[in-house]
Enzyme design. Structure first.
Site, mmCIF file in Angstrom:
data_model
loop_
_atom_site.group_PDB
_atom_site.id
_atom_site.type_symbol
_atom_site.label_atom_id
_atom_site.label_comp_id
_atom_site.label_asym_id
_atom_site.label_seq_id
_atom_site.Cartn_x
_atom_site.Cartn_y
_atom_site.Cartn_z
ATOM 1 N N HIS A 139 0.830 -1.208 0.000
ATOM 2 C CA HIS A 139 0.000 0.000 0.000
ATOM 3 C C HIS A 139 0.869 1.264 0.000
ATOM 4 O O HIS A 139 0.586 2.224 -0.723
ATOM 5 C CB HIS A 139 -0.911 0.004 1.222
ATOM 6 N N TYR A 166 -9.572 4.106 2.869
ATOM 7 C CA TYR A 166 -10.169 2.973 3.583
ATOM 8 C C TYR A 166 -11.665 3.193 3.804
ATOM 9 O O TYR A 166 -12.435 2.230 3.843
ATOM 10 C CB TYR A 166 -9.461 2.751 4.914
ATOM 11 N N GLU A 211 1.126 1.728 7.986
ATOM 12 C CA GLU A 211 1.496 2.567 6.848
ATOM 13 C C GLU A 211 1.978 3.932 7.300
ATOM 14 O O GLU A 211 2.898 4.499 6.692
ATOM 15 C CB GLU A 211 0.310 2.686 5.888
ATOM 16 N N GLY A 242 12.621 -13.518 -10.588
ATOM 17 C CA GLY A 242 12.745 -13.526 -9.134
ATOM 18 C C GLY A 242 14.169 -13.415 -8.646
ATOM 19 O O GLY A 242 14.414 -13.278 -7.441
ATOM 20 N N THR A 300 15.966 -10.897 -8.991
ATOM 21 C CA THR A 300 16.341 -9.503 -8.721
ATOM 22 C C THR A 300 16.562 -9.208 -7.230
ATOM 23 O O THR A 300 17.594 -8.631 -6.867
ATOM 24 C CB THR A 300 15.320 -8.534 -9.340
#
Length: 393
Positions: free
Chosen positions: A88, A98, A140, A274, A276
């Site tokens: 997010h 939200y 967050e 994958g 990386t």
């Protein structure tokens, strides 16, 4: 965390609600985007909307969160929530969104399940939603605070472009401006924000696959071709148009898959693109002169299609206690083992911590192999590119 009354209602209704979540989330996204098309501009990935991956990931995360609350009522499922919170933060989700999601999600629940949703059932699921949303909002906020004011978006100039394979390129980027560069942990990703030909901005996440001592950073982009899944519109645009001297807009680094600082042995497992985050970890281990025991395992279609192969071989060779094994489905003779990754005769270091990234079926198979070989599930860490459909499985 849930009241006894709410827990009883959720336990009784989870099978019915869970069975309908895919239909509910499909209706939710349809109605929300019809009323708020602006959310597709610079926030939601419309490719994941077309494929249904975002819908399935949302349904899976809600069901998983509710199930975890019932199975472990005194614990908050932070491992699940942290992964979602980082995703997010990487696209800039805000608290007020939200409220929008709640409005359309619960309208979809009422529409799909009809009279089966009594006021008591609606209130119980409302409690679950806000427990999850409240925890994510708090997480967050901390992630944003750590990134700082400069962490949302910043311009970076492309100073090098390298063609790694027919469908993979790397871009070396230098920050523009004088502000501080937010730190990156080995394994994290950034969002790249681009404006599409129709004027809509789209975001995609790409791992920071390397860095330079001069402050430069590297992202590695695989072009997603059509077929069973929609063609990747952002990766296709980047491959077709980006050249040295261009400027890209990047977020701060995010992601909960980051190499730990301990001294336990490491098993680094990847397939395809994958590699990386695994390559980023190898860069860090080499730069810090690590003497940890490291086993590097990678699977790919062929040697020529193996992105960052030269980097992986060079970095592993520079680490005194590292070895690597590669598997190629084609053209493996003399370079790697043939076929798919098989750990049946691979000696895994005792007490190893595992980091893995690759297609979801690959990681499910490798997780089973690793646990069967004695690796503790708590020591298995993974990254999923795109919505986390592992949760939904």
């Amino acid at each position: 965390m849930l009241s006894a009354e709410t827990a009883a209602i959720i336990r009784a209704t989870l099978p019915v609600v869970g069975a309908s979540l895919d239909t509910i989330t499909a209706r939710f996204y349809d109605t929300m985007f019809a009323d708020h098309p602006d959310l597709l501009d610079g926030l939601f990935n419309r490719g994941n909307q077309r494929s249904g991956e975002q819908r399935r990931a949302l349904a899976g995360s809600i069901a998983a969160f509710a199930g975890m609350l019932l199975d472990h009522p005194d614990q908050r499922p932070d491992a699940l929530l942290t992964r979602i919170a980082h995703k997010h933060a990487a696209v800039g989700v805000t608290d007020d969104q939200y409220v929008i999601v709640h409005k359309y999600l619960f309208a979809a629940i009422a529409e799909v399940l009809g009279d089966a949703i009594t006021p008591e059932i609606a209130a119980a699921w409302d409690e679950v939603y806000w427990l999850m949303a409240g925890a994510l909002i708090a997480m967050e906020a901390r992630i944003y605070a750590a990134a700082g004011d400069h962490g949302r978006w910043r311009e970076w100039q492309v100073i090098e472009r390298h063609e790694e394979t027919a469908d993979v390129m790397s871009l070396v980027l230098r920050p523009l401006g004088d502000g501080p560069v937010p730190p990156a942990l080995p394994g994290q990703y950034v969002s790249v924000r681009v404006r599409m030909p129709d004027g809509v901005r789209q975001l995609r996440q790409y791992t920071l696959s390397g860095h330079g001592q001069d402050g430069t950073r590297r992202i590695t982009v695989k072009r997603v071709r059509g077929g069973d899944a929609p063609e990747g519109e952002v990766s296709t645009l980047l491959h077709a148009t980006v050249k040295e001297g261009d400027v890209l807009t990047l977020s701060a680094p995010f992601g909960d898959l980051a190499l730990d600082g301990g001294d336990a042995p490491l098993v680094l497992v990847s397939a395809g693109i994958g590699c990386t985050p695994i390559t980023a970890m190898l860069h860090h281990l080499t730069a810090t002169g690590s003497t940890r025991r490291i086993l590097l395992l990678h699977a790919d279609v062929s040697r020529s299609g193996h992105p960052l192969r030269t980097d992986m071989e060079r970095l592993a060779g520079a680490l005194p206690e590292a070895e690597h094994i590669f598997w190629y489905e084609r053209d493996a003779a003399g370079h790697a083992r043939p076929g798919r990754m098989d750990l049946s005769d691979v000696a895994l270091p005792e007490g190893a911590v595992v980091y893995m990234c690759g297609p979801l079926p690959f990681m499910r198979d490798l997780r089973a192999q690793l646990v069967g070989a004695g690796v503790a599930p708590r020591d298995l860490h993974y990254e999923v590119f795109g919505p986390d459909l592992w949760i939904a499985a």
